[in-house]
Design a protein around this motif. Structure first.
Motif, PDB file in Angstrom:
ATOM      1  N   GLN A  10       0.836  -1.198   0.000  1.00 21.24           N
ATOM      2  CA  GLN A  10       0.000   0.000   0.000  1.00 21.24           C
ATOM      3  C   GLN A  10       0.884   1.267   0.000  1.00 21.24           C
ATOM      4  O   GLN A  10       0.604   2.218  -0.722  1.00 21.24           O
ATOM      5  CB  GLN A  10      -0.926  -0.012   1.213  1.00 21.24           C
ATOM      6  N   GLU A  11       1.937   1.254   0.786  1.00 11.06           N
ATOM      7  CA  GLU A  11       2.859   2.396   0.825  1.00 11.06           C
ATOM      8  C   GLU A  11       3.508   2.617  -0.536  1.00 11.06           C
ATOM      9  O   GLU A  11       3.575   3.749  -1.036  1.00 11.06           O
ATOM     10  CB  GLU A  11       3.943   2.142   1.880  1.00 11.06           C
ATOM     11  N   ASN A  13       2.422   1.540  -3.477  1.00 11.00           N
ATOM     12  CA  ASN A  13       1.381   1.906  -4.433  1.00 11.00           C
ATOM     13  C   ASN A  13       1.093   3.406  -4.327  1.00 11.00           C
ATOM     14  O   ASN A  13       0.986   4.105  -5.337  1.00 11.00           O
ATOM     15  CB  ASN A  13       0.120   1.085  -4.176  1.00 11.00           C
ATOM     16  N   HIS A  14       0.980   3.897  -3.087  1.00 12.58           N
ATOM     17  CA  HIS A  14       0.722   5.323  -2.867  1.00 12.58           C
ATOM     18  C   HIS A  14       1.868   6.172  -3.423  1.00 12.58           C
ATOM     19  O   HIS A  14       1.636   7.189  -4.098  1.00 12.58           O
ATOM     20  CB  HIS A  14       0.536   5.594  -1.366  1.00 12.58           C
ATOM     21  N   THR A  15       3.104   5.752  -3.181  1.00 14.34           N
ATOM     22  CA  THR A  15       4.275   6.479  -3.680  1.00 14.34           C
ATOM     23  C   THR A  15       4.274   6.532  -5.204  1.00 14.34           C
ATOM     24  O   THR A  15       4.503   7.587  -5.802  1.00 14.34           O
ATOM     25  CB  THR A  15       5.578   5.824  -3.179  1.00 14.34           C
ATOM     26  N   ARG A  17       1.717   6.191  -7.273  1.00 12.36           N
ATOM     27  CA  ARG A  17       0.600   7.020  -7.773  1.00 12.36           C
ATOM     28  C   ARG A  17       0.892   8.513  -7.602  1.00 12.36           C
ATOM     29  O   ARG A  17       0.550   9.318  -8.458  1.00 12.36           O
ATOM     30  CB  ARG A  17      -0.696   6.621  -7.095  1.00 12.36           C
ATOM     31  N   GLU A  18       1.542   8.885  -6.505  1.00 15.11           N
ATOM     32  CA  GLU A  18       1.899  10.289  -6.293  1.00 15.11           C
ATOM     33  C   GLU A  18       2.936  10.749  -7.330  1.00 15.11           C
ATOM     34  O   GLU A  18       2.817  11.838  -7.892  1.00 15.11           O
ATOM     35  CB  GLU A  18       2.450  10.512  -4.875  1.00 15.11           C
ATOM     36  N   GLU A  19       3.926   9.916  -7.568  1.00 15.65           N
ATOM     37  CA  GLU A  19       4.942  10.257  -8.566  1.00 15.65           C
ATOM     38  C   GLU A  19       4.314  10.354  -9.954  1.00 15.65           C
ATOM     39  O   GLU A  19       4.655  11.239 -10.739  1.00 15.65           O
ATOM     40  CB  GLU A  19       6.075   9.232  -8.561  1.00 15.65           C
ATOM     41  N   LYS A  21       1.207  11.173 -10.622  1.00 16.85           N
ATOM     42  CA  LYS A  21       0.437  12.426 -10.677  1.00 16.85           C
ATOM     43  C   LYS A  21       1.354  13.624 -10.913  1.00 16.85           C
ATOM     44  O   LYS A  21       1.037  14.507 -11.708  1.00 16.85           O
ATOM     45  CB  LYS A  21      -0.341  12.632  -9.370  1.00 16.85           C
ATOM     46  N   GLN A 110      11.597   0.946  -1.828  1.00 12.04           N
ATOM     47  CA  GLN A 110      11.328   2.259  -1.257  1.00 12.04           C
ATOM     48  C   GLN A 110      12.167   3.327  -1.951  1.00 12.04           C
ATOM     49  O   GLN A 110      11.690   4.436  -2.196  1.00 12.04           O
ATOM     50  CB  GLN A 110      11.657   2.283   0.238  1.00 12.04           C
TER      51      GLN A 110
END
Length: 189
Positions: A10-11, A13-15, A17-19, A21, A110
């Motif tokens: 999840q961490e 995936n969030h990273t 998706r932010e990159e 965007k 990471q």
């Protein structure tokens, strides 16, 4: 079964998706959906014609455009890698090296969340080995060039040129003299 926990996935995936965007925002903000082409030189400078510009200005513009295109190419490649990583997450193959099939450590993911390779199998990215053509025709300077330049103290060299010319006077007026109340050109020296 993935070696990564749900929280780790999840961490990451969030990273990713932010990159993604941020990169998409970069391309849409610059109006460069087709970042390989960009806009014309006339459009980017806002000039109707480049005829009256100094060649150095045009060279600067060309350099800036080439740099921007290179940066966009790099960012486009990173966006493609991020999309590939998100696709691997959906397939359940994320975090597994595409070459050897071993698990990629969480710490590596990471640091580089879009990587598809473990450290050992990372493709080598080296500089090009071919050299510029100019190097084939440039001759090296003769041996000893520049050595012992000040060796012969009494000989006339470039450093003595100003002193020789200055004896005949300069274009300085008495007003430019370092001393006060100078009325003659020769007194100001």
């Amino acid at each position: 079964m993935s070696h990564l926990s749900d929280a780790q996935l999840q961490e990451l995936n969030h990273t990713l998706r932010e990159e993604k965007k941020d990169l998409e925002r970069h391309f849409s903000a610059n109006g460069e959906e087709n970042s390989a082409l960009g806009e014309s030189l006339t459009d980017s400078t806002g000039d109707l014609s480049t005829v009256d510009n100094h060649p150095g200005d045009l060279g600067t513009e060309v350099f800036e455009r080439e740099r921007d295109l290179a940066v966009n190419d790099s960012l486009r490649e990173e966006l493609d890698q991020i999309n590939g990583a998100l696709e691997r997450m959906n397939k359940g193959t994320y975090g597994v090296c595409e070459v050897c099939g071993r698990d990629i450590p969480f710490e590596r993911l990471q640091a580089i969340p879009y990587t598809a390779y473990c450290v050992d199998d990372t493709p080598e990215r080296s500089l090009r080995s071919d050299r510029p053509v100019e190097e084939q025709v440039i001759t090296p300077p003769p041996t000893g060039a520049g050595e012992g330049r000040q060796e012969h103290d009494r000989r006339f060299d470039d450093a003595d040129a100003w002193e020789s010319v200055e004896e005949y006077g300069t274009s300085n007026t008495p007003a430019m003299a370092a001393k006060r109340d100078v009325e003659d050109y020769d007194d100001g020296m």
